[in-house]
Motif scaffolding. Structure first.
Motif, PDB file in Angstrom:
ATOM      1  N   ALA A  54       0.623  -0.936  -0.094  1.00  0.00           N
ATOM      2  CA  ALA A  54      -0.092  -0.045   0.003  1.00  0.00           C
ATOM      3  C   ALA A  54       0.966   1.140  -0.062  1.00  0.00           C
ATOM      4  O   ALA A  54       1.987   1.271   0.809  1.00  0.00           O
ATOM      5  CB  ALA A  54      -0.871   0.013   1.084  1.00  0.00           C
ATOM      6  N   THR A  55       0.512   2.315  -0.911  1.00  0.00           N
ATOM      7  CA  THR A  55       1.442   3.536  -0.874  1.00  0.00           C
ATOM      8  C   THR A  55       1.252   4.269   0.495  1.00  0.00           C
ATOM      9  O   THR A  55       0.017   4.238   1.224  1.00  0.00           O
ATOM     10  CB  THR A  55       0.664   4.232  -1.837  1.00  0.00           C
ATOM     11  OG1 THR A  55       1.477   5.631  -1.954  1.00  0.00           O
ATOM     12  CG2 THR A  55      -0.759   4.951  -1.751  1.00  0.00           C
ATOM     13  N   LEU A  58      -7.596  11.332  -6.368  1.00  0.00           N
ATOM     14  CA  LEU A  58      -7.120   9.898  -6.762  1.00  0.00           C
ATOM     15  C   LEU A  58      -8.247   9.217  -7.308  1.00  0.00           C
ATOM     16  O   LEU A  58      -7.845   8.008  -7.769  1.00  0.00           O
ATOM     17  CB  LEU A  58      -6.983   9.441  -5.014  1.00  0.00           C
ATOM     18  CG  LEU A  58      -5.834  10.271  -4.336  1.00  0.00           C
ATOM     19  CD1 LEU A  58      -5.655   9.659  -2.881  1.00  0.00           C
ATOM     20  CD2 LEU A  58      -4.512  10.285  -5.250  1.00  0.00           C
ATOM     21  N   LYS A  59      -9.588   9.342  -7.468  1.00  0.00           N
ATOM     22  CA  LYS A  59     -10.423   8.719  -8.225  1.00  0.00           C
ATOM     23  C   LYS A  59     -10.260   8.845  -9.748  1.00  0.00           C
ATOM     24  O   LYS A  59     -10.544   7.845 -10.276  1.00  0.00           O
ATOM     25  CB  LYS A  59     -11.864   9.323  -7.902  1.00  0.00           C
ATOM     26  CG  LYS A  59     -12.199   8.946  -6.456  1.00  0.00           C
ATOM     27  CD  LYS A  59     -12.356   7.552  -5.865  1.00  0.00           C
ATOM     28  CE  LYS A  59     -12.840   7.358  -4.534  1.00  0.00           C
ATOM     29  NZ  LYS A  59     -12.846   6.130  -4.054  1.00  0.00           N
ATOM     30  N   LYS A  60      -9.670   9.839 -10.088  1.00  0.00           N
ATOM     31  CA  LYS A  60      -9.370  10.105 -11.621  1.00  0.00           C
ATOM     32  C   LYS A  60      -8.042  11.175 -11.655  1.00  0.00           C
ATOM     33  O   LYS A  60      -8.078  12.125 -12.045  1.00  0.00           O
ATOM     34  CB  LYS A  60     -10.673  10.761 -12.415  1.00  0.00           C
ATOM     35  CG  LYS A  60     -10.405  10.933 -13.638  1.00  0.00           C
ATOM     36  CD  LYS A  60     -11.804  11.612 -14.263  1.00  0.00           C
ATOM     37  CE  LYS A  60     -11.623  11.585 -15.909  1.00  0.00           C
ATOM     38  NZ  LYS A  60     -12.783  12.185 -16.364  1.00  0.00           N
ATOM     39  N   ILE A  61      -7.005  10.477 -11.392  1.00  0.00           N
ATOM     40  CA  ILE A  61      -5.487  10.816 -11.505  1.00  0.00           C
ATOM     41  C   ILE A  61      -5.233  11.366 -12.964  1.00  0.00           C
ATOM     42  O   ILE A  61      -5.260  10.602 -13.840  1.00  0.00           O
ATOM     43  CB  ILE A  61      -4.633   9.751 -11.068  1.00  0.00           C
ATOM     44  CG1 ILE A  61      -4.905   9.451  -9.539  1.00  0.00           C
ATOM     45  CG2 ILE A  61      -3.147  10.321 -10.893  1.00  0.00           C
ATOM     46  CD1 ILE A  61      -4.161   8.390  -9.077  1.00  0.00           C
ATOM     47  N   VAL A 119       0.148   4.443 -12.766  1.00  0.00           N
ATOM     48  CA  VAL A 119      -0.347   5.112 -11.498  1.00  0.00           C
ATOM     49  C   VAL A 119      -2.010   5.571 -11.982  1.00  0.00           C
ATOM     50  O   VAL A 119      -2.837   5.670 -11.034  1.00  0.00           O
ATOM     51  CB  VAL A 119       0.455   6.486 -11.194  1.00  0.00           C
ATOM     52  CG1 VAL A 119      -0.341   7.444 -10.372  1.00  0.00           C
ATOM     53  CG2 VAL A 119       1.644   6.106 -10.794  1.00  0.00           C
ATOM     54  N   VAL A 120      -2.091   6.059 -13.353  1.00  0.00           N
ATOM     55  CA  VAL A 120      -3.216   6.484 -13.747  1.00  0.00           C
ATOM     56  C   VAL A 120      -4.470   5.279 -13.821  1.00  0.00           C
ATOM     57  O   VAL A 120      -5.653   5.656 -13.254  1.00  0.00           O
ATOM     58  CB  VAL A 120      -3.100   7.382 -15.024  1.00  0.00           C
ATOM     59  CG1 VAL A 120      -4.743   7.590 -15.677  1.00  0.00           C
ATOM     60  CG2 VAL A 120      -2.415   8.692 -14.851  1.00  0.00           C
ATOM     61  N   PRO A 121      -4.091   4.252 -14.496  1.00  0.00           N
ATOM     62  CA  PRO A 121      -5.073   3.319 -14.885  1.00  0.00           C
ATOM     63  C   PRO A 121      -5.175   2.317 -13.716  1.00  0.00           C
ATOM     64  O   PRO A 121      -6.441   1.589 -13.854  1.00  0.00           O
ATOM     65  CB  PRO A 121      -4.822   2.727 -16.314  1.00  0.00           C
ATOM     66  CG  PRO A 121      -3.282   2.721 -16.131  1.00  0.00           C
ATOM     67  CD  PRO A 121      -2.649   3.972 -15.475  1.00  0.00           C
ATOM     68  N   GLY A 133      -7.767   0.812  -4.094  1.00  0.00           N
ATOM     69  CA  GLY A 133      -7.115   1.820  -3.515  1.00  0.00           C
ATOM     70  C   GLY A 133      -5.990   2.291  -4.285  1.00  0.00           C
ATOM     71  O   GLY A 133      -5.742   1.707  -5.559  1.00  0.00           O
ATOM     72  N   THR A 134      -5.460   3.719  -3.927  1.00  0.00           N
ATOM     73  CA  THR A 134      -4.452   4.145  -5.070  1.00  0.00           C
ATOM     74  C   THR A 134      -3.235   3.349  -5.387  1.00  0.00           C
ATOM     75  O   THR A 134      -2.735   2.713  -4.290  1.00  0.00           O
ATOM     76  CB  THR A 134      -4.162   5.488  -4.280  1.00  0.00           C
ATOM     77  OG1 THR A 134      -5.182   6.336  -3.798  1.00  0.00           O
ATOM     78  CG2 THR A 134      -3.166   6.444  -5.277  1.00  0.00           C
TER      79      THR A 134
END
Length: 229
Positions: free
Chosen positions: A83-84, A97-100, A154-156, A163-164
């Motif tokens: 986890a980040t 974070l929902k749409k980076i 990171v984006v998709p 989670g992120t």
């Protein structure tokens, strides 16, 4: 008597001229372009061929050296997904974070605050891990790779629970995360960690081809992202 001597001298001169014409001029002909190509006066044609062969072998040797370098830098054990640690920092910066968004599309203020997080995630002591000292705008190979990793991971992608996923999720403070010496072990690791423990933001299935493409290209950076070594 004098007339006879003149005739004799003339005959001798004509004979010598004919002899010289048959044997060629006393001075060598001027060197032609073909002569220069055949021999440069310093190396033989065989030596020239050897030089050309050596030049042609340079890219292959460079690739081999790069592979050996990667093996030398590889960790003793591949790094599992985690986890980040920077989710709160990313939220504080104002990243959705929902749409980076892609890295280059971040506002300058946000991007400037993201850079130290990238540095920590990769375990770099300074910004020169990616940037040229004194000229941060100068394009480097590592800058290109960072953009593509952000764009393609990171984006998709998300964690298994949705989670992120951030750079430290895979890198965990290290630049190199995969031990590639045992190919079967590497394949099993990637299947367990990257296929089973990651998900996609668009809810589609996470597969090997998500990262490697339909052709299952193993050299993602060079072949899919077109970033030469």
């Amino acid at each position: 008597m004098a007339a006879r001597m003149k005739h004799a001298a003339l005959a001798l001169a004509l004979w010598m001229g004919a002899f010289a014409g048959a044997c060629g001029p006393s001075t060598p002909p001027p060197e032609t372009a073909a002569d220069k190509n055949d021999f440069d006066g310093e190396s033989s044609p065989d030596e020239g061929k050897a030089t050309a062969d050596a030049e042609g072998a340079k890219p292959e040797k460079a690739a081999e050296a790069h592979e050996h370098e990667e093996e030398h830098e590889a960790p003793a054990k591949s790094t599992p997904i985690q986890a980040t640690k920077f989710e709160a920092d990313l939220k504080k910066i104002g990243i959705n974070l929902k749409k980076i968004p892609e890295l280059e599309k971040l506002p300058a203020g946000q991007k400037k605050k993201v850079m130290p997080l990238l540095q920590k995630a990769l375990g770099y002591d300074t910004c020169e891990g990616c940037h040229v000292e004194g000229d941060f705008k100068k394009e480097t190979r590592d800058m290109k790779i960072a953009r593509e990793m952000w764009r393609n991971f990171v984006v998709p992608l998300r964690s298994e629970s949705g989670g992120t996923l951030f750079c430290d999720s895979c890198h965990a403070g290290n630049e190199h995360v995969l031990n590639r010496k045992d190919k079967k072990a590497l394949q099993a690791f990637m299947e367990e960690e990257y296929e089973h423990k990651l998900s996609r933001a668009n809810k589609e299935d996470m597969e090997c081809g998500t990262c490697h493409g339909d052709a299952m290209e193993t050299k993602i950076i060079e072949k899919l992202w077109n970033i030469p070594k």
